[in-house]
Design an enzyme around this catalytic site. Structure first.
Site, mmCIF file in Angstrom:
data_model
loop_
_atom_site.group_PDB
_atom_site.id
_atom_site.type_symbol
_atom_site.label_atom_id
_atom_site.label_comp_id
_atom_site.label_asym_id
_atom_site.label_seq_id
_atom_site.Cartn_x
_atom_site.Cartn_y
_atom_site.Cartn_z
ATOM 1 N N HIS A 70 0.835 -1.183 0.000
ATOM 2 C CA HIS A 70 0.000 0.000 0.000
ATOM 3 C C HIS A 70 0.885 1.254 0.000
ATOM 4 O O HIS A 70 1.801 1.368 0.813
ATOM 5 C CB HIS A 70 -0.892 0.040 1.238
ATOM 6 C CG HIS A 70 -1.687 -1.209 1.456
ATOM 7 N ND1 HIS A 70 -2.101 -1.625 2.697
ATOM 8 C CD2 HIS A 70 -2.156 -2.143 0.583
ATOM 9 C CE1 HIS A 70 -2.790 -2.749 2.589
ATOM 10 N NE2 HIS A 70 -2.827 -3.088 1.307
ATOM 11 N N TYR A 133 3.490 2.444 13.686
ATOM 12 C CA TYR A 133 3.933 3.475 12.748
ATOM 13 C C TYR A 133 3.283 4.822 13.048
ATOM 14 O O TYR A 133 2.116 4.915 13.417
ATOM 15 C CB TYR A 133 3.692 3.056 11.295
ATOM 16 C CG TYR A 133 2.294 2.612 10.939
ATOM 17 C CD1 TYR A 133 1.409 3.460 10.279
ATOM 18 C CD2 TYR A 133 1.867 1.318 11.225
ATOM 19 C CE1 TYR A 133 0.139 3.050 9.924
ATOM 20 C CE2 TYR A 133 0.600 0.890 10.873
ATOM 21 C CZ TYR A 133 -0.270 1.763 10.223
ATOM 22 O OH TYR A 133 -1.533 1.343 9.882
#
Length: 471
Positions: A70, A133
């Site tokens: 992605h 993240y």
């Protein structure tokens, strides 16, 4: 197994901007501790100060869980809280590195900075793996995303566990091959004042750049309270403010003073606020009029403003407002010549019509053509030069306005002696309307921008070329 005691060190990869970091992990019998994100230390080592706004965690309890590929329109700082992963990154940005691949293993002692548009994927190698993240934008259904099939033959990622033996979502299985991927375009650049002299030059400079948008006041009013929502600003990388109120003498009137402050100061402050909130680069065009012209020698970027008239005061205020954006270029210039009415065209017309003008000979500076300003702005943005103020004018010796007029007469085949030099006081002695004071010395030192690799063109050479092409 997590490695203890490493120093904080960046490692370049095969994808531009994708950087792996070794992280110091401190451990003992009780467990371990690390600074997963430390802005001051990491930016000192070259990591972009990307301004994260959200922290996400992905947990996988089964070895072989595979996610991606992605690519999102924001930057990521990726690390592992516990466990171990095999990570694969594919550059899906529009450009020469499209399709480049990088793979590595991450455990808690490593992290990776993933630039906007680089496809991100991973496969868990340990049970109970938590993958964390930071991102510098919030998810939006209106943002531009791109995806690549995990089994793409061109990327040819060597997954440690065959894809046929692992857990993959139906969506990831359905992603396109590289040949059918829609690349992530560069962040947009918005040019304001697109119908003015500099705006037209910027249109020509960026004619090959589909990610650059152009707007005038009818498209975007910087004085509107809706400015903050007028665009999805996180999709933009820079705003180039080529709009300004430039009627120097009319700025001395009641109406002109109001309009000059609105365009040159208040509007710039509004743009700076947008730039601060959305981490944009603000490019603002300044003027020699921020100085009073009393300096003996060329002005440098660190000289403090000391404007004489209203126009100069509003431009100085705009400079201060623009400088509040951490990412800013203030491009200071002088004696601007481009499309539309300007001094050079006026002198050429007078020469052709047989009119012998009186021209001021006690104001000195250098001509600057809008093509060079546009080229300089693009250079600063493309090269990522240090933010700050840059003087940008034509090169060569300083001249007076009268000398410029004589050069125009000579270049168009007319006697330059038809131009008579006069003092500023004599020139305006019979004026009936308001007159703004002018700086006598408009000479700007351009050494700073030259150190970035920009090359200035001799102002006289540029003048001849301008006239030869119909100026």
């Amino acid at each position: 197994m997590t490695e203890y005691g490493k120093g904080l060190e960046p490692q370049a990869t095969t994808i531009p901007g994708l950087v792996v970091f070794d992280l110091p992990v401190h451990g003992d019998a009780r467990g371990w501790f690390k600074e997963n994100w430390q802005r001051e230390k990491m930016t000192a080592l070259g990591l972009p100060d990307f301004g994260p706004v959200q922290n996400n965690i992905s947990f996988n309890d089964v070895v072989g869980t595979t996610r991606g590929i992605h690519a999102e329109p924001w930057d990521k700082w990726v690390s592992v809280a516990t466990g171990r992963i095999f990570g694969a990154w594919v550059d899906l940005r529009d450009g020469p590195s499209f399709g480049a691949v990088f793979t590595t293993e991450l455990d808690p002692s490593k992290a990776i900075f993933v630039p906007r548009g680089v496809g991100n994927s991973y496969q868990t190698l340990d049970a109970d793996t938590a993958y964390t993240y930071l991102v510098n934008d919030h998810w939006s259904p209106d943002a531009a995303y791109s995806f690549l099939n995990l089994a793409d033959e061109t990327a040819a990622i060597e997954w440690p566990i065959p894809l046929s033996d692992v857990e993959i979502s139906p969506k990831d299985l359905a992603h396109p091959r590289l040949a059918d991927v829609v690349p992530i375009p560069p962040k947009r650049i918005l040019v304001l004042g697109a119908g003015g002299q500099l705006g037209l030059a910027l249109r020509a400079e960026y004619a090959d750049a589909p990610h650059v948008e152009f707007a005038d006041r009818s498209d975007l009013d910087v004085g509107s309270p809706d400015l903050v929502t007028a665009r999805r600003w996180r999709d933009y990388g820079a705003i180039i403010n080529a709009a300004a109120y430039t009627k120097v003498d009319l700025a001395e009137t009641t109406e002109g003073r109001r309009d000059a402050w609105a365009a040159n100061a208040t509007g710039v402050a509004a743009l700076a606020a947008v730039a601060v909130t959305n981490d944009l680069t603000l490019v603002h065009v300044s003027s020699d009029y921020v100085f009073d012209g009393s300096k003996d020698g060329a002005y440098v970027e660190s000289d403090g403003p000391c404007p004489l008239g209203v126009y100069g005061q509003t431009k100085a205020a705009g400079d201060l407002a623009a400088s509040t954006a951490p990412r800013h270029y203030i491009v200071r210039t002088s004696w601007v010549i481009g499309d539309g009415n300007n001094f050079v065209r006026t002198m050429a017309s007078l020469a052709e019509r047989g009119i012998d003008p009186k021209v001021v000979d006690d104001q000195i500076g250098r001509l600057t053509f809008t093509t060079d300003i546009a080229r300089g702005i693009r250079h600063l943005l493309d090269t990522g030069a240090a933010f700050g103020v840059y003087n940008l004018t034509g090169a060569g010796d300083a001249t007076s306005w009268a000398e410029v007029a004589r050069r125009v007469f000579a270049a168009t085949g007319h006697d330059p002696e038809r131009v008579t030099g006069v003092s500023t006081e004599d020139y305006y002695a019979t004026a009936t309307g308001p007159i703004s004071p002018r700086p006598r010395n408009s000479l700007l030192d351009t050494a700073k921008i030259l150190t970035t690799g920009f090359s200035s063109v001799d102002a006289h050479t540029e003048l001849l070329d301008y006239l030869a092409h119909g100026g």
